[in-house]
Design an enzyme around this catalytic site. Sequence first.
Site, PDB file in Angstrom:
ATOM      1  N   ARG A 290     153.852  23.074  93.746  1.00  0.00           N
ATOM      2  CA  ARG A 290     153.847  21.972  94.706  1.00  0.00           C
ATOM      3  C   ARG A 290     153.019  22.372  95.926  1.00  0.00           C
ATOM      4  O   ARG A 290     153.013  23.545  96.330  1.00  0.00           O
ATOM      5  CB  ARG A 290     155.268  21.645  95.176  1.00  0.00           C
TER       6      ARG A 290
ATOM      7  N   HIS B  50     146.414  17.275  90.501  1.00  0.00           N
ATOM      8  CA  HIS B  50     147.801  17.301  89.993  1.00  0.00           C
ATOM      9  C   HIS B  50     147.843  16.870  88.519  1.00  0.00           C
ATOM     10  O   HIS B  50     148.476  15.862  88.168  1.00  0.00           O
ATOM     11  CB  HIS B  50     148.725  16.420  90.841  1.00  0.00           C
TER      12      HIS B  50
HETATM   13  P1  NDP Z   1     162.608  25.963  86.433  1.00  0.00           P
HETATM   14  O1  NDP Z   1     163.684  25.433  87.301  1.00  0.00           O
HETATM   15  O2  NDP Z   1     162.842  26.052  84.958  1.00  0.00           O
HETATM   16  O3  NDP Z   1     162.193  27.427  86.922  1.00  0.00           O
HETATM   17  C1  NDP Z   1     162.110  27.775  88.255  1.00  0.00           C
HETATM   18  C2  NDP Z   1     162.003  29.283  88.378  1.00  0.00           C
HETATM   19  O4  NDP Z   1     161.810  29.624  89.745  1.00  0.00           O
HETATM   20  C3  NDP Z   1     163.255  30.029  87.914  1.00  0.00           C
HETATM   21  O5  NDP Z   1     162.892  31.189  87.221  1.00  0.00           O
HETATM   22  C4  NDP Z   1     163.945  30.398  89.220  1.00  0.00           C
HETATM   23  O6  NDP Z   1     164.699  31.586  89.168  1.00  0.00           O
HETATM   24  C5  NDP Z   1     162.740  30.626  90.120  1.00  0.00           C
HETATM   25  N1  NDP Z   1     163.096  30.472  91.531  1.00  0.00           N
HETATM   26  C6  NDP Z   1     163.603  29.378  92.151  1.00  0.00           C
HETATM   27  N2  NDP Z   1     163.797  29.629  93.456  1.00  0.00           N
HETATM   28  C7  NDP Z   1     163.401  30.916  93.658  1.00  0.00           C
HETATM   29  C8  NDP Z   1     163.374  31.772  94.793  1.00  0.00           C
HETATM   30  N3  NDP Z   1     163.789  31.360  95.997  1.00  0.00           N
HETATM   31  N4  NDP Z   1     162.930  33.035  94.629  1.00  0.00           N
HETATM   32  C9  NDP Z   1     162.522  33.470  93.412  1.00  0.00           C
HETATM   33  N5  NDP Z   1     162.524  32.713  92.292  1.00  0.00           N
HETATM   34  C10 NDP Z   1     162.948  31.450  92.420  1.00  0.00           C
HETATM   35  O7  NDP Z   1     161.308  25.080  86.732  1.00  0.00           O
HETATM   36  P2  NDP Z   1     160.082  24.753  85.747  1.00  0.00           P
HETATM   37  O8  NDP Z   1     159.558  26.031  85.233  1.00  0.00           O
HETATM   38  O9  NDP Z   1     160.482  23.713  84.777  1.00  0.00           O
HETATM   39  O10 NDP Z   1     159.066  24.081  86.783  1.00  0.00           O
HETATM   40  C11 NDP Z   1     158.597  24.742  87.934  1.00  0.00           C
HETATM   41  C12 NDP Z   1     157.864  23.773  88.856  1.00  0.00           C
HETATM   42  O11 NDP Z   1     156.572  23.464  88.345  1.00  0.00           O
HETATM   43  C13 NDP Z   1     158.506  22.399  89.019  1.00  0.00           C
HETATM   44  O12 NDP Z   1     159.567  22.438  89.949  1.00  0.00           O
HETATM   45  C14 NDP Z   1     157.339  21.545  89.509  1.00  0.00           C
HETATM   46  O13 NDP Z   1     157.325  21.518  90.915  1.00  0.00           O
HETATM   47  C15 NDP Z   1     156.107  22.267  88.992  1.00  0.00           C
HETATM   48  N6  NDP Z   1     155.363  21.463  88.020  1.00  0.00           N
HETATM   49  C16 NDP Z   1     154.054  21.134  88.287  1.00  0.00           C
HETATM   50  C17 NDP Z   1     153.310  20.403  87.393  1.00  0.00           C
HETATM   51  C18 NDP Z   1     151.877  20.096  87.632  1.00  0.00           C
HETATM   52  O14 NDP Z   1     151.283  19.301  86.896  1.00  0.00           O
HETATM   53  N7  NDP Z   1     151.239  20.678  88.613  1.00  0.00           N
HETATM   54  C19 NDP Z   1     153.907  19.925  86.133  1.00  0.00           C
HETATM   55  C20 NDP Z   1     155.254  20.349  85.919  1.00  0.00           C
HETATM   56  C21 NDP Z   1     155.961  21.080  86.854  1.00  0.00           C
HETATM   57  P3  NDP Z   1     166.031  31.672  88.270  1.00  0.00           P
HETATM   58  O15 NDP Z   1     165.540  31.579  86.834  1.00  0.00           O
HETATM   59  O16 NDP Z   1     166.563  33.013  88.566  1.00  0.00           O
HETATM   60  O17 NDP Z   1     166.875  30.512  88.670  1.00  0.00           O
HETATM   61  C1  OXD Z   2     156.314  17.626  87.278  1.00  0.00           C
HETATM   62  C2  OXD Z   2     154.960  17.332  87.713  1.00  0.00           C
HETATM   63  O1  OXD Z   2     157.110  18.088  88.094  1.00  0.00           O
HETATM   64  O2  OXD Z   2     154.243  16.618  86.997  1.00  0.00           O
HETATM   65  O3  OXD Z   2     156.611  17.408  86.092  1.00  0.00           O
HETATM   66  O4  OXD Z   2     154.517  17.806  88.758  1.00  0.00           O
END
Ligand code: NDP
Ligand code: OXD
Length: 309
Positions: A224, A272
Amino acid sequence: MAIVIIRQDNKIDSWKKALKANAPDIPIYSYLEEHPKEEITLACVWKQPFDSLTQYPNLKCIASLGAGVDFIFKDQSVPENIPITRVVDPVLASDMSEFVLALILNYFKNLNNYRTDQMKKVWYPQEYKRISDVTVGIMGMGALGEKLAEDLIKNRFEVIGWATSPKNIPGVEVYNGDKEKNTFLSRSNILVCLLPLTRETTGILNNKLFKELPKQSYVINVARGGHLVDEDLLEYINNGHLAGAGLDVFHEEPLSVEHPFWTHPKIHITPHVASVSDIESVIPQLLENYGRLKEGLPLNNAVNREKGY
Ligand code: NDP
Ligand code: OXD
């Protein structure tokens, strides 16, 4: 019981059509048409207009049509007691992984620079970089980070990760929390941000973090825009500490035409599109949760409101 789809882009009809095709017996509405508000139990949303979710007195679940949910929490009017779910989907994960791999190889093999040189008819071979020369550090080892790690390993990259909790991912050393953050950063020649946007992670890609990266690291933000402090990135690229950045997400989208990222020679921007929810693949999970709501069963892919992801 009925479903409403709320999103402000031009995809609302495609989602409605596909949902109807998969569940002809469920009443499904676009929020833009006349619909019985009291019947709505499931709202499928993507960047909903603020206040739009307050109109449904019997709402039982808010389903994000993407992986992220930050846009839901940003809307102060969203009722506090209603469960939120999100997309966790293998297609979304493999699409993201392919995109990041493309960005890494593009940077790594100087393809953008050669294209620019080509336009100027310049023949200028640059320093050759090999996969064995770098370690990729992934911030966020969730659904998307883990798949990316697996695919990078298949492509012979050395991969490390960072998350809040320990992980057991073959071939990947995963560091945890603030205590291990700097060790993780000091090994990351290519840093990929795949964190959710939360209170803790807002502005995490800042000059304090960039300072910890090895010299000439490359930063990729596909999570993001709110993770990045734009001025700090520009400072660290312009002072030569960072080699450049690949950015898919921005504070303001579309990115303002005045923004310096557009014309920076070391910044590669995309609109994006790193990974986009695949309607056909996501619909079964929406309908599965609709059925679970009906049966009073726990929902799949529920968001932890405390953590914000
Ligand atoms: P998940 O919730 O599956 O994974 C998030 C990860 O981040 C977890 O491993 C979590 O740790 C870790 N995390 C969260 N907070 C912290 C912190 N403060 N310090 C360290 N690690 C942290 O999310 P996804 O993998 O499904 O998606 C990630 C992001 O990708 C989405 O939230 C979205 O914003 C973005 N996205 C962007 C897209 C694009 O087109 N650009 C498309 C899809 C998604 P733990 O496992 O220990 O909880
Ligand atoms: C998502 C994205 O969060 O598209 O899936 O950014």
